[in-house]
Design a protein around this motif. Structure first.
Motif, PDB file in Angstrom:
ATOM      1  N   PHE A  38      99.579  59.764  10.738  1.00 52.55           N
ATOM      2  CA  PHE A  38     100.455  59.734  12.080  1.00 52.55           C
ATOM      3  C   PHE A  38     101.175  60.944  12.495  1.00 52.55           C
ATOM      4  O   PHE A  38     101.517  61.208  13.649  1.00 52.55           O
TER       5      PHE A  38
ATOM      6  N   ALA B 229      88.196  50.831  14.173  1.00 53.73           N
ATOM      7  CA  ALA B 229      86.794  51.222  14.525  1.00 53.73           C
ATOM      8  C   ALA B 229      86.466  51.057  15.981  1.00 53.73           C
ATOM      9  O   ALA B 229      86.170  51.566  16.892  1.00 53.73           O
ATOM     10  N   VAL B 242      93.452  44.236  14.137  1.00 55.99           N
ATOM     11  CA  VAL B 242      93.787  43.741  12.914  1.00 55.99           C
ATOM     12  C   VAL B 242      93.839  44.804  11.929  1.00 55.99           C
ATOM     13  O   VAL B 242      93.018  45.468  11.617  1.00 55.99           O
ATOM     14  N   GLY B 258      80.207  42.509  11.096  1.00 55.51           N
ATOM     15  CA  GLY B 258      80.260  44.079  11.304  1.00 55.51           C
ATOM     16  C   GLY B 258      81.509  44.859  10.953  1.00 55.51           C
ATOM     17  O   GLY B 258      81.657  45.888  11.599  1.00 55.51           O
ATOM     18  N   ALA B 262      87.463  48.331   4.955  1.00 56.26           N
ATOM     19  CA  ALA B 262      88.321  49.388   4.458  1.00 56.26           C
ATOM     20  C   ALA B 262      89.731  48.764   4.124  1.00 56.26           C
ATOM     21  O   ALA B 262      89.991  47.935   4.863  1.00 56.26           O
ATOM     22  N   HIS B 265      92.017  47.740   6.895  1.00 51.07           N
ATOM     23  CA  HIS B 265      91.784  46.445   7.523  1.00 51.07           C
ATOM     24  C   HIS B 265      92.000  45.319   6.914  1.00 51.07           C
ATOM     25  O   HIS B 265      92.594  44.356   7.290  1.00 51.07           O
ATOM     26  N   ALA B 284      78.708  46.173   1.189  1.00 44.05           N
ATOM     27  CA  ALA B 284      80.119  46.690   1.970  1.00 44.05           C
ATOM     28  C   ALA B 284      81.446  45.996   1.197  1.00 44.05           C
ATOM     29  O   ALA B 284      81.294  44.848   0.769  1.00 44.05           O
ATOM     30  N   LEU B 298      73.962  40.999  12.449  1.00 44.75           N
ATOM     31  CA  LEU B 298      75.014  40.040  12.933  1.00 44.75           C
ATOM     32  C   LEU B 298      74.084  39.654  14.441  1.00 44.75           C
ATOM     33  O   LEU B 298      74.504  38.631  14.980  1.00 44.75           O
TER      34      LEU B 298
HETATM   35  C1  FAD Z   1      96.376  55.766   9.236  1.00 46.19           C
HETATM   36  C2  FAD Z   1      95.351  54.707   9.364  1.00 46.19           C
HETATM   37  C3  FAD Z   1      95.603  53.581   9.798  1.00 46.19           C
HETATM   38  C4  FAD Z   1      94.381  52.625  10.081  1.00 46.19           C
HETATM   39  N1  FAD Z   1      94.651  51.317  10.412  1.00 46.19           N
HETATM   40  C5  FAD Z   1      93.928  50.386  10.648  1.00 46.19           C
HETATM   41  C6  FAD Z   1      93.949  48.984  10.813  1.00 46.19           C
HETATM   42  O1  FAD Z   1      95.191  48.660  11.150  1.00 46.19           O
HETATM   43  N2  FAD Z   1      93.079  48.367  11.220  1.00 46.19           N
HETATM   44  C7  FAD Z   1      91.546  48.800  11.018  1.00 46.19           C
HETATM   45  O2  FAD Z   1      90.772  47.707  10.613  1.00 46.19           O
HETATM   46  N3  FAD Z   1      91.295  49.924  10.631  1.00 46.19           N
HETATM   47  C8  FAD Z   1      92.474  50.873  10.157  1.00 46.19           C
HETATM   48  N4  FAD Z   1      92.030  52.161  10.062  1.00 46.19           N
HETATM   49  C9  FAD Z   1      90.845  52.471  10.195  1.00 46.19           C
HETATM   50  C10 FAD Z   1      90.064  52.256   8.756  1.00 46.19           C
HETATM   51  O3  FAD Z   1      90.216  53.184   7.817  1.00 46.19           O
HETATM   52  C11 FAD Z   1      88.468  52.140   9.029  1.00 46.19           C
HETATM   53  O4  FAD Z   1      87.704  53.426   9.472  1.00 46.19           O
HETATM   54  C12 FAD Z   1      88.102  50.880  10.091  1.00 46.19           C
HETATM   55  O5  FAD Z   1      88.533  49.649   9.434  1.00 46.19           O
HETATM   56  C13 FAD Z   1      86.633  50.766   9.820  1.00 46.19           C
HETATM   57  O6  FAD Z   1      86.197  49.876  10.915  1.00 46.19           O
HETATM   58  P1  FAD Z   1      85.005  49.224  10.754  1.00 46.19           P
HETATM   59  O7  FAD Z   1      84.792  48.444   9.614  1.00 46.19           O
HETATM   60  O8  FAD Z   1      84.611  48.204  12.075  1.00 46.19           O
HETATM   61  O9  FAD Z   1      83.735  50.367  10.892  1.00 46.19           O
HETATM   62  P2  FAD Z   1      82.850  50.795   9.637  1.00 46.19           P
HETATM   63  O10 FAD Z   1      83.401  51.236   8.466  1.00 46.19           O
HETATM   64  O11 FAD Z   1      81.893  51.809  10.512  1.00 46.19           O
HETATM   65  O12 FAD Z   1      81.760  49.439   9.357  1.00 46.19           O
HETATM   66  C14 FAD Z   1      81.111  48.799  10.240  1.00 46.19           C
HETATM   67  C15 FAD Z   1      80.127  47.858   9.540  1.00 46.19           C
HETATM   68  O13 FAD Z   1      79.250  47.231  10.422  1.00 46.19           O
HETATM   69  C16 FAD Z   1      78.205  46.964   9.488  1.00 46.19           C
HETATM   70  N5  FAD Z   1      76.921  47.030  10.433  1.00 46.19           N
HETATM   71  C17 FAD Z   1      76.542  47.737  11.499  1.00 46.19           C
HETATM   72  N6  FAD Z   1      75.594  47.195  12.084  1.00 46.19           N
HETATM   73  C18 FAD Z   1      75.548  45.555  11.895  1.00 46.19           C
HETATM   74  C19 FAD Z   1      74.676  44.770  11.990  1.00 46.19           C
HETATM   75  N7  FAD Z   1      73.707  44.805  13.057  1.00 46.19           N
HETATM   76  N8  FAD Z   1      74.689  43.670  11.493  1.00 46.19           N
HETATM   77  C20 FAD Z   1      75.678  43.348  10.507  1.00 46.19           C
HETATM   78  N9  FAD Z   1      76.366  44.364  10.188  1.00 46.19           N
HETATM   79  C21 FAD Z   1      76.319  45.467  10.733  1.00 46.19           C
HETATM   80  C22 FAD Z   1      77.955  48.010   8.544  1.00 46.19           C
HETATM   81  O14 FAD Z   1      77.084  47.623   7.442  1.00 46.19           O
HETATM   82  C23 FAD Z   1      79.319  48.435   8.157  1.00 46.19           C
HETATM   83  O15 FAD Z   1      79.765  47.886   7.180  1.00 46.19           O
HETATM   84  C24 FAD Z   1      93.280  53.179   9.891  1.00 46.19           C
HETATM   85  C25 FAD Z   1      92.942  54.433   9.394  1.00 46.19           C
HETATM   86  C26 FAD Z   1      94.044  55.188   9.225  1.00 46.19           C
HETATM   87  C27 FAD Z   1      93.408  56.810   8.857  1.00 46.19           C
END
Ligand code: FAD
Ligand code: AMP
Lengths: 249, 309
Positions: A38, B229, B242, B258, B262, B265, B284, B298
């Protein structure tokens, strides 16, 4: 106008931190340390204000032991003009940080102070608001947009229900949320240049602040572990488990 | 003396998170009063008076307190704090905005986001994105505390009949003003209070695909959430996030679709009672916290799930 940015040295956000075996504190031996995400956004916002001709000087300040000079240098490499370290023996609580920052504010008289909304180690979410109260300044916390307009700043805030916009008289405090901007990467020439930028060190006494901690860390422990789950083979099996085993639908 | 709970509201209704804050206040053991500061907020004062176990409700009804501007509200709360040992609010964005100012005005530490009361001066709170739980003890006689709502079962909303008292003090710092707001409109339950939450992540690919969650949410009475994300990519608005830096939820059932899992999250949902993960990557990290994991695409699993509910 001058902009002051507060940057904190914290454990890198990718590190999974664990409690020490004796539960006295977390184990930070040999873990990667970084600038609080941040705060990086705060630096970026200040630098953009300078690039837009709104800010004239960006000062990065950090409070901590000598190691936090590394994060000040990072801020300088990202475009801050000079740095200030307030030297303390190890970490201090948000109220003390706020008092020390107030001391720096009195010396530098910035029109805007930008902080992160939350440090990702302590997850406190306090310092900017506390500084606001101590310095008698207005605050725009959890900012996703900042617009300076004459002697006012308009801040759009991320609140539970959506977005809220407030107008604040300058000088004011802003704390950053994640979507305010996307920080740039420091280029190698800028990292080199940052080494030559001015960095002043003050003691709390220089700022007239007595470091008094109010909180004691009694212990740290891992959170309750979740029982290992299972993989289901099909949507049918999932629905069946949710209905008949977990009984949640 | 006792505990003052700062109510959260929109001048019309009492935000349910206040009932969780009252529960935490009960754990402190002292008598409880509630402060309703707002503008045209008499109805909220009446609602607060019905919360069982409350001594009195203080209503500060003035334009200065509209939208709970932190600069003004904190001056009021700090003044009233003279008569209390503890000042407590829910750790909502409003509580987080106002309470640290109160603490600084009182020259005390704030204890953020507590999940339990161990003793009158000792509390547990998650740090490092919930990777560890800290027990902290304060040396301050007066305590300023914010409460993680999901960690305390709410007290009943009805059954009490506290006295309502008007507070005349007007504090207008004159440095800030409300300009406007864009609040999410939804017929679904509120994310932090819903019994079921279904969240989509980057795997949803775009905002349109979030419609795949709608039918399931309708059938389960669920709220819809998202990973950062998904919010960052502009699929959905920020109030759906969330996590560590978004909303903390702990429903009976959390379905992550999906979402990789992390730590940031997980910090926001791993206290859910039952966790389901649907992800096409069997490695994952979300599967490590899921009670039921479904390795699937999904785009195939969601329509099938909707059909079979
Ligand atoms: C200071 C800081 C604070 C943060 N605070 C938060 C927070 O409060 N909340 C938060 O969520 N994140 C937060 N993050 C971000 C966190 O680090 C991750 O980057 C984020 O949670 C990733 O989101 P994601 O899982 O949607 O995306 P990704 O990590 O890209 O994951 C996507 C997933 O979808 C799956 N997928 C893709 N296509 C399909 C399909 N067709 N069918 C089934 N599965 C599929 C993949 O296998 C993968 O596992 C923060 C980061 C920082 C640096
Ligand atoms: N030791 C510190 N040095 C510099 N800035 C700090 C320090 N501690 C907190 N801050 C600032 O205050 C923000 C919020 O921190 P916190 O209140 O601890 O969650 C951080 O993002 C920083 O901008």
């Amino acid at each position: 106008m001058k902009v002051l940015v507060a940057v904190k040295r914290v454990v890198d956000y990718n590190v999974k931190v664990r409690a020490k075996a004796d539960g006295s504190d977390v184990d930070l031996n040999n873990v990667k340390m970084s600038i609080n995400p941040f705060c990086e956004i705060a630096v970026e916002e200040a630098v953009r204000l300078k690039e837009a001709g709104v800010a004239t000087e960006v000062i990065a300040v950090s409070i901590g032991d000598k190691a936090c000079q590394e994060q000040i240098r990072t801020a300088l490499a990202l475009g801050a003009d000079r740095g200030i370290q307030v030297e303390t023996d190890g970490p201090v609580e948000p109220l003390v940080v706020a008092k020390l920052l107030k001391g720096v504010v009195e010396k530098e008289e910035p029109q805007l102070v930008i902080l992160g909304k939350q440090s990702i180690d302590g997850d406190n979410n306090q310092t900017g608001q506390m500084l606001g109260a101590l310095a008698g300044m207005a605050q725009g916390t959890f900012a996703s947009e900042v617009k300076v307009d004459g002697d006012q700043v308009q801040v759009t805030r991320e609140v539970d229900g959506g977005l809220q916009t407030v107008s604040l008289k300058l000088p004011a405090i802003v704390t950053t949320d994640l979507r305010l901007n996307e920080p740039r990467y420091a280029s190698l020439p800028n990292i080199m240049k940052a080494k030559k930028k001015q960095l002043d060190v003050y003691s709390p006494a220089d700022l007239g602040v007595e470091v008094k901690q109010h909180l004691t860390l009694v212990k740290v422990e891992p959170p309750a572990e979740r029982q290992a789950g299972i993989k289901v083979e099909s949507v049918d099996e999932l629905v069946d488990k949710l209905k008949n085993e977990a009984k949640v639908i | 003396m006792g505990t003052l709970v700062v109510a959260e509201h929109d001048n019309a209704t009492l935000n349910p998170a206040t009932l969780n804050a009252v529960a935490a206040a009960q754990a402190l053991g002292a008598d409880i009063d509630i402060l309703v500061a707002g503008n045209g907020c008499a109805a909220v004062g009446e609602a607060a008076a019905k919360v069982p176990g409350v001594g009195k409700v203080l209503v500060a009804d003035n334009a200065a307190y509209d939208h709970a501007l932190a600069e003004n509200t904190s001056l009021l709360v700090a003044e009233l704090a003279a008569g209390y040992d503890n000042v407590v609010a829910a750790a909502t964005t409003s509580g987080k905005n106002v309470m640290p100012r109160v603490a600084a005005l009182l020259d005390v530490a704030q204890i953020s986001d507590i999940i339990s009361v161990e003793a009158a001066d000792t509390f547990k709170r998650p740090i490092y994105a919930g990777n560890v739980i800290a027990t902290v003890q304060t040396a301050d006689a007066k305590k300023v505390i914010t409460v993680r709502a999901t960690a305390f079962d709410p007290v009943a909303a009805e059954g009490g009949s506290a006295a309502v008292e008007a507070v005349d003090a007007v504090h207008d710092a004159g440095v800030s003003s409300f300009v406007g707001e864009e609040l999410a409109q939804s017929d679904r339950p509120e994310l932090t209070a819903a019994p079921v939450v279904i969240s989509g992540g980057r795997g949803m690919q775009n905002g349109d695909n979030f419609k795949l969650l709608d039918g399931i949410a309708d059938k389960l009475g669920a709220a819809i959430g998202a990973s950062r994300a998904a919010v960052d990519a502009g699929f959905v608005p920020n109030d759906m996030q969330v996590g560590q830096t978004g909303k903390i939820v702990a429903p009976e059932l959390y379905i992550a679709v999906g979402i990789s899992g992390a730590i940031q999250h997980l910090a926001g949902m791993k206290d859910s009672k039952v966790i389901v993960a649907i992800n096409k990557d069997e490695d994952a990290p979300i599967f490590q916290v899921a009670d039921y994991g479904l390795v699937a695409d999904l785009f195939e699993a969601l329509p099938e799930l909707e059909g079979k509910l």
